[in-house]
Design an enzyme around this catalytic site. Structure first.
Site, PDB file in Angstrom:
ATOM      1  N   SER A 171      41.276  26.869  57.436  1.00 59.83           N
ATOM      2  CA  SER A 171      40.244  27.888  57.594  1.00 59.83           C
ATOM      3  C   SER A 171      38.877  27.231  57.663  1.00 59.83           C
ATOM      4  CB  SER A 171      40.276  28.869  56.411  1.00 59.83           C
ATOM      5  OG  SER A 171      39.148  29.730  56.439  1.00 59.83           O
ATOM      6  N   TYR A 187      40.184  30.635  47.405  1.00 60.33           N
ATOM      7  CA  TYR A 187      40.838  30.553  48.717  1.00 60.33           C
ATOM      8  C   TYR A 187      40.282  29.376  49.516  1.00 60.33           C
ATOM      9  CZ  TYR A 187      41.851  31.679  53.605  1.00 60.33           C
ATOM     10  OH  TYR A 187      42.245  31.617  54.927  1.00 60.33           O
TER      11      TYR A 187
END
Length: 250
Positions: free
Chosen positions: A146, A159
Site C-alpha cells: 500500500s 495498517y
C-alpha cells in the site's frame, strides 16, 4: 498468463477476485483461491468458471497460523498441480486513532497482514523450488502492499506499519529466492473504489488525495499485479511498484 496456474490469497472478493478475473482474460486456465469466507469462495469460483477458467480450486484457510496456511496451500496444489504464481491480496484495513490502538488490534493486524503473507510465501517458495530449471523463471510472487507504507497515516498507523513490513519481506524473499529464479515483487496501490470504500463514503476523500482527481477502479490496480505475475516479467525482483495516481508525490 497463458499456461500459468495462479493461487490468490484473499481471492474470494475485492482486488483478489478482480485480479483472478483479469488473469483469466489474459489466458490463465487454472486458478486457486484461498480465503476464510467459504460462502464467498464458492460463488466466486463459479463466476471464474463462467468466464472460461478450466479449473478453479478453493480452500478455506486461516493464514495467520503456519499449519493452517500451509494446509490451505497444499489443498490447492493437490487439485491443480504445479503453481506458477502466488498473489498475496488478503489484508484487513481498520481505522483507529494512533494513540488508541489496542494490543488485540495490533495482534490481529500483524497476524493477517504480516504473518499471513509470510506463511503463504514460505509455502509457495517450498513448492516452487521443486521446479527450478535455470535460467527459466521458476515462479512469481506478488504481494499487495500500500502507499500507506510510505506516507504518514495517524488514522490507521497499524495498517500502514504492516504494509511497510510487507515491503521489507518482499525484498528479503527476493534476495533469498533469486538463485532459484523465483521473482518476488510487490504492488502498492493507493486507495481505490472498492465496494467497502463506497459503502463507507471514502470516494471523495480518495479523489482529493489523487493528483488525477478520482479514485482508481480495482481493475486499474489489478493490471499491475497481473503484469508482475505474468511471463512478461522476466527480470524484476525485489521491486515495489507504486500505483497512486500521483498521491505519493503530493
Amino acid at each position: 498468463m497463458k499456461n500459468q496456474t495462479a493461487v490468490i490469497v484473499g481471492g474470494a472478493s475485492g482486488l483478489g477476485l478482480t485480479t483472478a478475473k483479469l488473469m483469466i482474460s489474459h489466458g490463465a486456465t487454472k486458478i486457486g483461491l484461498i480465503d476464510r469466507n467459504e460462502q464467498l469462495l464458492a460463488s466466486s469460483a463459479e463466476s471464474l468458471r463462467a468466464l472460461g477458467a478450466e479449473e478453479v480450486a478453493i480452500s478455506v484457510a486461516d493464514i495467520a497460523r503456519a499449519e493452517t496456511a500451509h494446509r490451505g496451500f497444499e489443498e490447492i496444489v493437490e487439485k491443480l498441480g504445479r503453481l506458477h504464481v502466488l498473489v498475496n491480496s488478503a489484508a484487513i484495513y481498520p481505522r483507529k486513532h494512533i494513540l488508541e490502538i489496542t494490543d488485540e488490534e495490533w495482534d490481529l493486524e500483524n497476524a493477517i497482514n504480516i504473518k499471513g503473507t509470510y506463511h503463504m510465501m514460505v509455502a509457495a517458495v517450498r513448492h516452487m523450488r521443486q521446479y527450478v530449471n535455470a535460467p527459466d523463471v521458476t515462479g512469481r510472487i506478488v504481494n499487495v502492499t500500500s502507499v500507506d507504507a510510505f506516507k504518514a497515516h495517524p488514522q490507521n498507523a497499524h495498517y500502514a506499519a504492516t504494509k511497510a513490513a510487507v515491503v521489507s519481506l518482499t525484498k528479503s524473499f527476493a534476495q533469498e529466492c533469486a538463485k532459484d529464479q523465483i521473482l518476488v515483487n510487490s504492488v502498492a496501490p493507493a486507495g481505490f473504489a472498492t465496494d467497502r470504500a463506497k459503502e463507507l463514503g471514502f470516494l471523495p476523500e480518495l479523489a482529493r488525495a489523487s493528483a488525477l482527481g478520482r479514485a482508481a477502479e480495482p481493475v486499474e490496480m489489478a493490471e499491475w499485479i497481473v503484469m508482475m505475475a505474468s511471463s512478461r516479467n522476466t527480470y524484476a525482483t525485489g521491486e515495489n511498484v507504486v500505483i497512486s495516481g500521483g498521491y505519493i508525490y503530493v
